[in-house]
Design a protein around this motif. Structure first.
Motif, PDB file in Angstrom:
ATOM      1  N   PHE A 277       1.051  -1.253   0.182  1.00  0.00           N
ATOM      2  CA  PHE A 277      -0.055  -0.027   0.045  1.00  0.00           C
ATOM      3  C   PHE A 277       0.681   1.156   0.049  1.00  0.00           C
ATOM      4  CE2 PHE A 277      -2.077   3.524   1.879  1.00  0.00           C
ATOM      5  CZ  PHE A 277      -3.365   3.500   1.475  1.00  0.00           C
ATOM      6  N   ILE A 278       0.675   2.044  -0.782  1.00  0.00           N
ATOM      7  CA  ILE A 278       1.377   3.413  -1.015  1.00  0.00           C
ATOM      8  C   ILE A 278       0.650   4.484  -0.884  1.00  0.00           C
ATOM      9  CG2 ILE A 278       3.380   4.726  -2.404  1.00  0.00           C
ATOM     10  CD1 ILE A 278       4.300   1.972  -3.445  1.00  0.00           C
ATOM     11  N   GLY A 279       0.688   5.265  -0.150  1.00  0.00           N
ATOM     12  CA  GLY A 279      -0.480   6.325   0.092  1.00  0.00           C
ATOM     13  C   GLY A 279       0.219   7.923   0.469  1.00  0.00           C
ATOM     14  N   ASP A 280      -0.570   8.538   0.436  1.00  0.00           N
ATOM     15  CA  ASP A 280      -0.181   9.940   0.935  1.00  0.00           C
ATOM     16  C   ASP A 280       0.204  10.202   2.346  1.00  0.00           C
ATOM     17  OD1 ASP A 280       0.143  12.803   0.576  1.00  0.00           O
ATOM     18  OD2 ASP A 280      -1.687  12.918  -0.888  1.00  0.00           O
ATOM     19  N   MET A 281       0.472  11.209   2.807  1.00  0.00           N
ATOM     20  CA  MET A 281       0.781  11.556   4.060  1.00  0.00           C
ATOM     21  C   MET A 281      -0.253  11.121   5.078  1.00  0.00           C
ATOM     22  SD  MET A 281       2.358  15.407   3.753  1.00  0.00           S
ATOM     23  CE  MET A 281       1.397  16.087   2.749  1.00  0.00           C
ATOM     24  N   PRO A 282      -0.044  10.442   6.057  1.00  0.00           N
ATOM     25  CA  PRO A 282      -1.088   9.995   7.179  1.00  0.00           C
ATOM     26  C   PRO A 282      -1.936  10.897   7.785  1.00  0.00           C
ATOM     27  CG  PRO A 282       0.954   9.517   7.883  1.00  0.00           C
ATOM     28  CD  PRO A 282       1.321   9.970   6.608  1.00  0.00           C
ATOM     29  N   ARG A 283      -1.640  12.296   7.813  1.00  0.00           N
ATOM     30  CA  ARG A 283      -2.227  13.206   8.530  1.00  0.00           C
ATOM     31  C   ARG A 283      -3.642  13.763   7.428  1.00  0.00           C
ATOM     32  NH1 ARG A 283      -1.566  18.332   6.243  1.00  0.00           N
ATOM     33  NH2 ARG A 283       0.422  18.866   5.278  1.00  0.00           N
TER      34      ARG A 283
END
Lengths: 356, 356
Positions: A206-212
DNA sequence: CTGAAAGCGCTTACAG
DNA sequence: CTGAAAGCGCTTACAG
C-alpha cells in the motif's frame, strides 16, 4: 489568534498605490442622473429594472447610460445589499487533474445561483489554507467550499456564526461540526484490495499520501480491513505513507518489490501515486498487479489497462456546492456527512495473478 | 450593446433574499470603537497597523477586536480604496487538463501581488465569455486574464479605458489591440508535421478543433506549410476541423484511415483530439504514426509512446499574469504579442515509418 | 411616477 | 496622539 484581525499582513495591504490618471474616471449613477436630468433613484430604478418609470424617462436614462458607458459598480451594491453573490473554493492544487472537474462542478452550481467563484490553492499547507479562508471571509464571500489541508478549523467558527455558509469536501473539517461531502474512501480501498486478494494475492503493498490527510488514513484503513478479513497478516514493510512526489513513491515501490519476500501486487492511494507506480512496475521483470484509487486518463490504453477505484470528482463538487446554497437559502440545516460511493473499474492490472 | 448596463439580467439580481437572523450581526469598526471607548479612526489605525497610537490605546482596541470577533470588511475597504486586489481569469473549461496548470500559475502570480483570483469557464461560448467578463468588471476586478472564446472584444473597450488591465492568453483578442501571450502554434505544428515527413510519411492527416478558434487555425496553417515545403499536395479529405467531442473525432480519424489511399500518419490539433485518436489508432491493423499538439499525461507509457508538440501551459499563465501586474503598476505599455516556443517530444509514435 | 436623505463599512483629509 | 466629518457608489425607506 482565531477571530481577530491582524495588522498590515493581509493581501490588500501589499497592493501598489493606485495609479493616478488611468483610474477613477468611471461614471457613476450620479453622473448618469445629472446627464439625464433625473434623480439618482430613478437611475437605480432603470438599471435594476424596477417598475414605476415612464417610458420616456427610461429612454433618457438609457441614453445617458450608453453615452457615458456606465456600468453599475456591483461591489458598491453588494456593500449595501449584504450578500456578495460570490463563494470561495479552497483546494490543494488547481493543477491536479482531480480538482479540475471538481472545481468546474462547483462553478456550474455557483453560476446557476448567480454567484461567482473565487479559487484558491492551499498547496496542502494548513497555514495557507487559513490565510486564504480568512481573506475570503474578509471579502465577505457568501460561502466557502473547503478541501481542507489542516485539521483544526476552529478559526472558522466566528465566520460561520456570522453567516458564512461552509461545506467541506473530500476530507472532513477538524474540531468543528460542519457539512462534509466525501467519497467512501474506506469502502473503496477495502473493495480494491479485496479484489486483489480474490485474484490470489497475499503480499500486497500500500503506497499512500501523508497519514495526516484524512483520505490517506481512510484508504489505509480500508487496506488493513480487507487484509484482516482475509486473515492475511500485514508486514510493516508493505505500507508506505508520505509525500506523493515521484522520488519518494518510486523508492517506496522499489523497496516493496525487492528483498526476499516482494509484494506481488500494489494498491496505490491516489492518482499521483498511481502514475509513478505504473512507471516503476513497467520496469519490473515480472508483472505486478495494481489497483489505484482515483481514475486516470488513458488508464484503459496502457498495457495492461489500469484497474482503479474511481471516485466522481465532479459529483463531489456539485453535491458540496448544492449543499452550500441550501445553507444560504436560510433553512437551518444540521451538519451532515454525505458519502458518495466509489466504483471499481476493472481493466487488467488488478486482475493479474501473482507472479512466481 | 457594448458599454451599457442592462436591466435585471445580471447574476446578483437572481440571488435569494437575505436570510434574516443568521446575518448582519457582524461587528463593525464602529462597534469596536464603542467597546474600546475610542474613535472610529483609531480602530482603523490599529487594524491597519498605522503609526500614532499609544500602546495602551492599541491594547484596548485589540481587546475589543478579539472580544467581538471583528474582522475588517475588505469589500467596504475596497470601495473606498479603488483597487479590489482581485483579478479575473476566463478560460474555456477548468476541467480540461490544459487549463489547470495555467490557472494555478495565474493564481501564484496573483498571490505574490496580494490579489485573489476569480475563475470563470466560458465553455467556448462567446456570449458566456462576454457575460462573465462584464460581470467581473462590474465587480471591479483590477484586471482580466482572458482565454477568449469569441472573436470580437470591442465590448471590453470601455472597461480597458476605465483602467481594467487586460491580457489575452492562448489566443489573441478580436478587433481590439491588447496584450496577448501565446504559444508558437504555427511553428510547433509545422515542426511536428515536418517530423512526420522526415520519417517518410506523405499522406498525413490533420484533425483539429473548430476553425474559428485561433489555435486551431494556426496549427492547420503550420500543417499546410510543412506539407507545402516538402512539396506534398494536400487532399481535402486529409483535413478535418470541428468540435473535439470523441464521436466527431473518431469518425474523422476512421475516414482518413479507410479508403483506397489512407493516411499513414496523423497530426492531432490538441490534447482532447489526441486522446481520442490514440484509441482509434490502437484498433487499426497496421501501425499509424501520430504526433499530437499538447502534452498528455502518461504519454510515455503507451505503446508506442506518444510524440507530442508540447506547450508550457504554466508558462503561458505566468507570463500573462506578470504582464497584467506590470500594466497595473501604472507604467504605460504598448500592447504586445508574446510568443512562447513549443517543444517536440519524441516518444515513438511520431517516429514510426509509414505502414504498407 | 419621482427624488432627497440616510446608510452599508470602511478610508481620506483635516482639525484639534 | 486622537477623532469628527465627508465620501466611495450604490440601495433602502420614505415622502411627495
Amino acid at each position: 489568534m482565531p477571530g481577530t484581525a491582524r495588522r498590515a499582513d493581509r493581501p490588500a495591504d501589499r497592493l501598489p498605490a493606485r495609479a493616478g490618471s488611468r483610474y477613477g474616471n468611471r461614471p457613476t449613477m450620479k453622473d448618469v442622473a445629472a446627464r439625464a436630468g433625473v434623480g439618482l433613484k430613478t437611475v437605480s430604478r432603470v438599471v435594476n429594472g424596477e417598475p414605476g418609470v415612464t417610458p420616456d424617462t427610461e429612454r433618457r436614462v438609457q441614453e445617458a447610460i450608453e453615452a457615458l458607458g456606465f456600468r453599475r459598480n456591483d461591489s458598491a451594491r453588494v456593500l449595501r445589499k449584504g450578500r456578495t453573490a460570490s463563494i470561495g473554493l479552497i483546494l490543494e492544487d488547481l493543477a491536479d487533474p482531480f480538482y479540475g472537474p471538481l472545481s468546474r462542478a462547483v462553478e456550474e452550481v455557483a453560476r446557476a445561483h448567480g454567484a461567482l467563484l473565487i479559487n484558491g490553492s492551499s498547496a496542502e499547507d494548513p497555514e495557507r489554507e487559513q490565510e486564504l479562508a480568512l481573506a475570503l471571509c474578509a471579502r465577505r464571500v457568501d460561502g466557502l467550499v473547503v478541501i481542507p489541508a489542516g485539521d483544526d478549523h476552529r478559526y472558522l467558527e466566528p465566520e460561520i456564526r456570522a453567516g458564512v455558509a461552509t461545506v467541506f469536501v473530500d476530507r472532513p473539517a477538524g474540531r468543528i461540526d460542519a457539512d462534509v461531502v466525501l467519497s467512501d474512501n474506506f469502502g473503496g480501498a477495502r473493495d480494491g484490495v479485496a479484489h486483489l486478494i480474490a485474484h490470489g494475492h497475499r503480499r500486497i503493498g500500500f503506497i499512500g499520501d501523508m497519514p495526516r490527510i484524512h483520505t490517506a488514513a481512510e484508504r489505509l484503513r480500508g487496506y488493513r480491513a480487507a487484509m484482516e478479513e482475509a486473515g492475511i497478516p500485514v508486514a510493516e514493510s508493505w505500507m508506505s505513507l508520505g509525500v506523493t512526489d515521484p522520488e519518494r513513491v518510486r523508492r517506496a515501490a522499489e523497496e516493496m518489490l525487492s528483498g526476499p519476500e516482494p509484494v506481488t501486487a500494489v494498491f496505490t492511494g491516489n492518482n499521483r501515486v498511481t502514475v509513478t507506480v505504473i512507471r516503476v512496475l513497467a520496469e519490473q521483470p515480472h508483472p505486478v498487479a495494481l489497483v489505484g484509487f482515483d481514475d486516470i486518463e488513458l488508464a484503459d490504453l496502457l498495457q495492461p489497462g489500469v484497474t482503479v477505484v474511481a471516485q466522481d470528482a465532479a459529483a463531489l463538487g456539485r453535491t458540496a456546492a448544492e449543499r452550500l446554497f441550501r445553507q444560504l437559502d436560510g433553512t437551518f440545516l444540521t451538519p451532515e456527512r454525505i458519502e458518495l460511493p466509489t466504483r471499481l473499474v476493472m481493466r487488467g492490472s488488478g486482475e493479474l495473478p501473482p507472479a512466481r
